[in-house]
Write a protein that holds these residues in place. Structure first.
Motif, PDB file in Angstrom:
ATOM      1  N   PHE A 215      33.973  41.216  39.490  1.00  0.00           N
ATOM      2  CA  PHE A 215      34.417  42.397  38.752  1.00  0.00           C
ATOM      3  C   PHE A 215      34.248  43.654  39.601  1.00  0.00           C
ATOM      4  O   PHE A 215      35.102  44.545  39.576  1.00  0.00           O
ATOM      5  CB  PHE A 215      33.624  42.531  37.445  1.00  0.00           C
ATOM      6  N   LYS A 216      33.159  43.713  40.356  1.00  0.00           N
ATOM      7  CA  LYS A 216      32.939  44.885  41.200  1.00  0.00           C
ATOM      8  C   LYS A 216      34.044  45.011  42.250  1.00  0.00           C
ATOM      9  O   LYS A 216      34.585  46.100  42.467  1.00  0.00           O
ATOM     10  CB  LYS A 216      31.572  44.778  41.873  1.00  0.00           C
ATOM     11  N   GLU A 217      34.379  43.896  42.852  1.00  0.00           N
ATOM     12  CA  GLU A 217      35.420  43.936  43.895  1.00  0.00           C
ATOM     13  C   GLU A 217      36.780  44.276  43.289  1.00  0.00           C
ATOM     14  O   GLU A 217      37.527  45.083  43.848  1.00  0.00           O
ATOM     15  CB  GLU A 217      35.477  42.579  44.606  1.00  0.00           C
ATOM     16  N   ALA A 218      37.064  43.695  42.098  1.00  0.00           N
ATOM     17  CA  ALA A 218      38.360  43.953  41.459  1.00  0.00           C
ATOM     18  C   ALA A 218      38.431  45.376  40.945  1.00  0.00           C
ATOM     19  O   ALA A 218      39.485  46.038  41.028  1.00  0.00           O
ATOM     20  CB  ALA A 218      38.586  42.958  40.323  1.00  0.00           C
ATOM     21  N   ARG A 227      45.027  41.778  43.107  1.00  0.00           N
ATOM     22  CA  ARG A 227      45.650  40.459  43.228  1.00  0.00           C
ATOM     23  C   ARG A 227      45.621  39.780  41.864  1.00  0.00           C
ATOM     24  O   ARG A 227      44.996  40.270  40.922  1.00  0.00           O
ATOM     25  CB  ARG A 227      44.872  39.620  44.238  1.00  0.00           C
ATOM     26  N   SER A 228      46.241  38.658  41.757  1.00  0.00           N
ATOM     27  CA  SER A 228      46.266  37.899  40.510  1.00  0.00           C
ATOM     28  C   SER A 228      44.854  37.536  40.087  1.00  0.00           C
ATOM     29  O   SER A 228      44.489  37.615  38.908  1.00  0.00           O
ATOM     30  CB  SER A 228      47.109  36.641  40.683  1.00  0.00           C
ATOM     31  N   PHE A 229      44.017  37.176  41.092  1.00  0.00           N
ATOM     32  CA  PHE A 229      42.638  36.802  40.786  1.00  0.00           C
ATOM     33  C   PHE A 229      41.862  38.004  40.241  1.00  0.00           C
ATOM     34  O   PHE A 229      41.046  37.879  39.326  1.00  0.00           O
ATOM     35  CB  PHE A 229      41.960  36.274  42.058  1.00  0.00           C
ATOM     36  N   ASP A 230      42.181  39.194  40.822  1.00  0.00           N
ATOM     37  CA  ASP A 230      41.502  40.406  40.349  1.00  0.00           C
ATOM     38  C   ASP A 230      41.856  40.691  38.884  1.00  0.00           C
ATOM     39  O   ASP A 230      40.985  41.045  38.072  1.00  0.00           O
ATOM     40  CB  ASP A 230      41.896  41.607  41.211  1.00  0.00           C
ATOM     41  N   ASN A 231      43.130  40.556  38.571  1.00  0.00           N
ATOM     42  CA  ASN A 231      43.570  40.801  37.200  1.00  0.00           C
ATOM     43  C   ASN A 231      42.918  39.821  36.217  1.00  0.00           C
ATOM     44  O   ASN A 231      42.541  40.187  35.096  1.00  0.00           O
ATOM     45  CB  ASN A 231      45.079  40.696  37.087  1.00  0.00           C
ATOM     46  N   GLN A 232      42.780  38.568  36.659  1.00  0.00           N
ATOM     47  CA  GLN A 232      42.135  37.571  35.822  1.00  0.00           C
ATOM     48  C   GLN A 232      40.653  37.898  35.625  1.00  0.00           C
ATOM     49  O   GLN A 232      40.096  37.722  34.534  1.00  0.00           O
ATOM     50  CB  GLN A 232      42.270  36.176  36.462  1.00  0.00           C
ATOM     51  N   THR A 233      40.022  38.416  36.667  1.00  0.00           N
ATOM     52  CA  THR A 233      38.605  38.800  36.575  1.00  0.00           C
ATOM     53  C   THR A 233      38.430  39.942  35.576  1.00  0.00           C
ATOM     54  O   THR A 233      37.514  39.924  34.736  1.00  0.00           O
ATOM     55  CB  THR A 233      38.090  39.238  37.952  1.00  0.00           C
TER      56      THR A 233
END
Length: 391
Positions: A215-218, A227-233
């Motif tokens: 979450f911190k990175e996203a 990225r898609s992974f960030d949005n999912q996080t």
């Protein structure tokens, strides 16, 4: 050991009452009389004595309702004392006329008093047991109420804690999560401050460390750069479900709190009923104790009459004269009855001083021949004119 109250002039209370000399003199007369009332406990006599200055000292138009009630209570005692003196005169006169018949009546009165005492003493243990049982029931009801209060307070505290937690979560969501989710920040330091503020909330939700790190990175990226992974996080970290769960827990407290409130109300009613019953049993016990005291006094009076019963017509006549003298002393100008009536009916002229139309002038109005003594005829005339009242 109770002691008799000191005369007016010897009072040492913080608030010492001061009166005019004539009023003070009559107050002392009444105090001494009620302080020796027969068939009254020492505590009761002390109470009556101490009530006299504060109730009969002020004029009639200067008393409040409690003082008036005290005056009536004292009047009841004075009336009983007067009635007893009158009865002694009647008894003495009857002895002069028919001593044998009267002696038999006195013997019967002594036996009756002893029987009443025995009956009251027999009844006393049951009254004591009832008072003890009622006291135990009151203690039990008090304990039940205490537990009911504790149970209700515990549930209310739990609900308050949940609401505080819900408010904290809501504040964190609006103030910190939404800005990260929507990229509503300018500098990275601002984004980092939001993320750090959300840390304790995530810990409270038992989020995995990996999710908090992701979450911190996203969160340090704007939505367009994620990225898609960030949005999912970000989506995984959103805590709408957590808020809904807290709302559900808060709502779930309503039923048990309502039940606890009813239990508390029932416990309060039960305690009130137990307290009332306890008071009634104490009153019953006090009544039987008073009955024992009265029967003792009646028996003692009857025994004294028998012990001093006249043996000759001359002794009977002497007894009659003593009884008449005692009654005249009690009801005469310097007696307790006259003192009580004077104090009871005394009025002021509105500035704390006696006026020409006050009860301070009643004596002169009743003493029509001006000889300084109120005769039976003058007292009867005063009663018919409404100048005085019967005690």
């Amino acid at each position: 050991m109770f002691k008799r109250a000191a005369p007016i002039g010897e009072q040492t209370e913080t608030k010492r009452l001061k009166f005019q000399s004539d009023v003070e003199e009559k107050i002392d007369i009444v105090r001494k009389q009620v302080g020796n009332a027969e068939a009254r406990s020492d505590e009761c006599c002390v109470m009556l004595e101490n009530m006299v200055p504060g109730s009969l000292g002020p004029a009639m138009d200067e008393r409040d309702e409690l003082q008036t009630e005290a005056v009536e209570m004292i009047g009841k005692v004075i009336k009983a004392i007067e009635d007893e003196a009158v009865d002694k005169v009647k008894l003495a006169e009857e002895i002069c006329e028919d001593p044998e018949s009267v002696k038999k009546k006195v013997e019967e009165a002594a036996e009756r008093a002893q029987a009443e005492k025995a009956a009251a003493e027999k009844d006393k243990p049951a009254k004591q047991k009832a008072a003890q049982d009622a006291k135990a029931s009151l203690a039990k009801a008090d304990d039940t109420l205490r537990k009911a209060n504790n149970g209700l307070h515990k549930l209310e505290d739990e609900k308050a804690d949940l609401k505080d937690k819900r408010d904290t979560v809501e504040d964190a969501f609006i103030q910190h999560f939404v800005p990260i989710r929507d990229g509503d920040w300018e500098a990275e330091s601002e984004a980092l401050a939001h993320i750090r503020a959300l840390g304790p909330v995530f810990v409270g939700f038992d989020y995995e460390k990996s999710l908090m790190a992701a979450f911190k990175e996203a969160g340090m990226n704007k939505p367009a750069s994620r990225r898609s992974f960030d949005n999912q996080t970000i989506k995984s970290a959103a805590f709408e479900e957590r808020k809904a769960e807290l709302d559900k827990q808060i709502a779930a407290k309503a039923a048990p709190i309502g039940k606890a409130q009813k239990a508390q109300q029932a416990a309060e009613a039960a305690k009130a009923a137990a307290a009332q019953k306890y008071n009634h049993t104490l009153a019953d016990l006090g009544n039987v104790t008073g009955a024992i005291r009265k029967s003792n006094a009646d028996a003692l009076r009857a025994r004294q009459e028998l012990d001093t019963f006249p043996a000759t017509p001359q002794e009977a006549e002497a007894k009659r004269q003593r009884a008449k003298a005692a009654l005249e002393e009690l009801t005469g100008p310097k007696g307790a009855v006259s003192a009580y009536i004077y104090l009871r009916d005394r009025v002021s002229n509105g500035n704390g001083k006696e006026g020409d139309d006050s009860a301070d002038n009643l004596f002169n109005q009743i003493d029509t021949d001006g000889d300084g003594v109120i005769s039976k005829e003058e007292m009867a005339a005063g009663l018919s004119k409404g100048l005085v009242k019967k005690v």
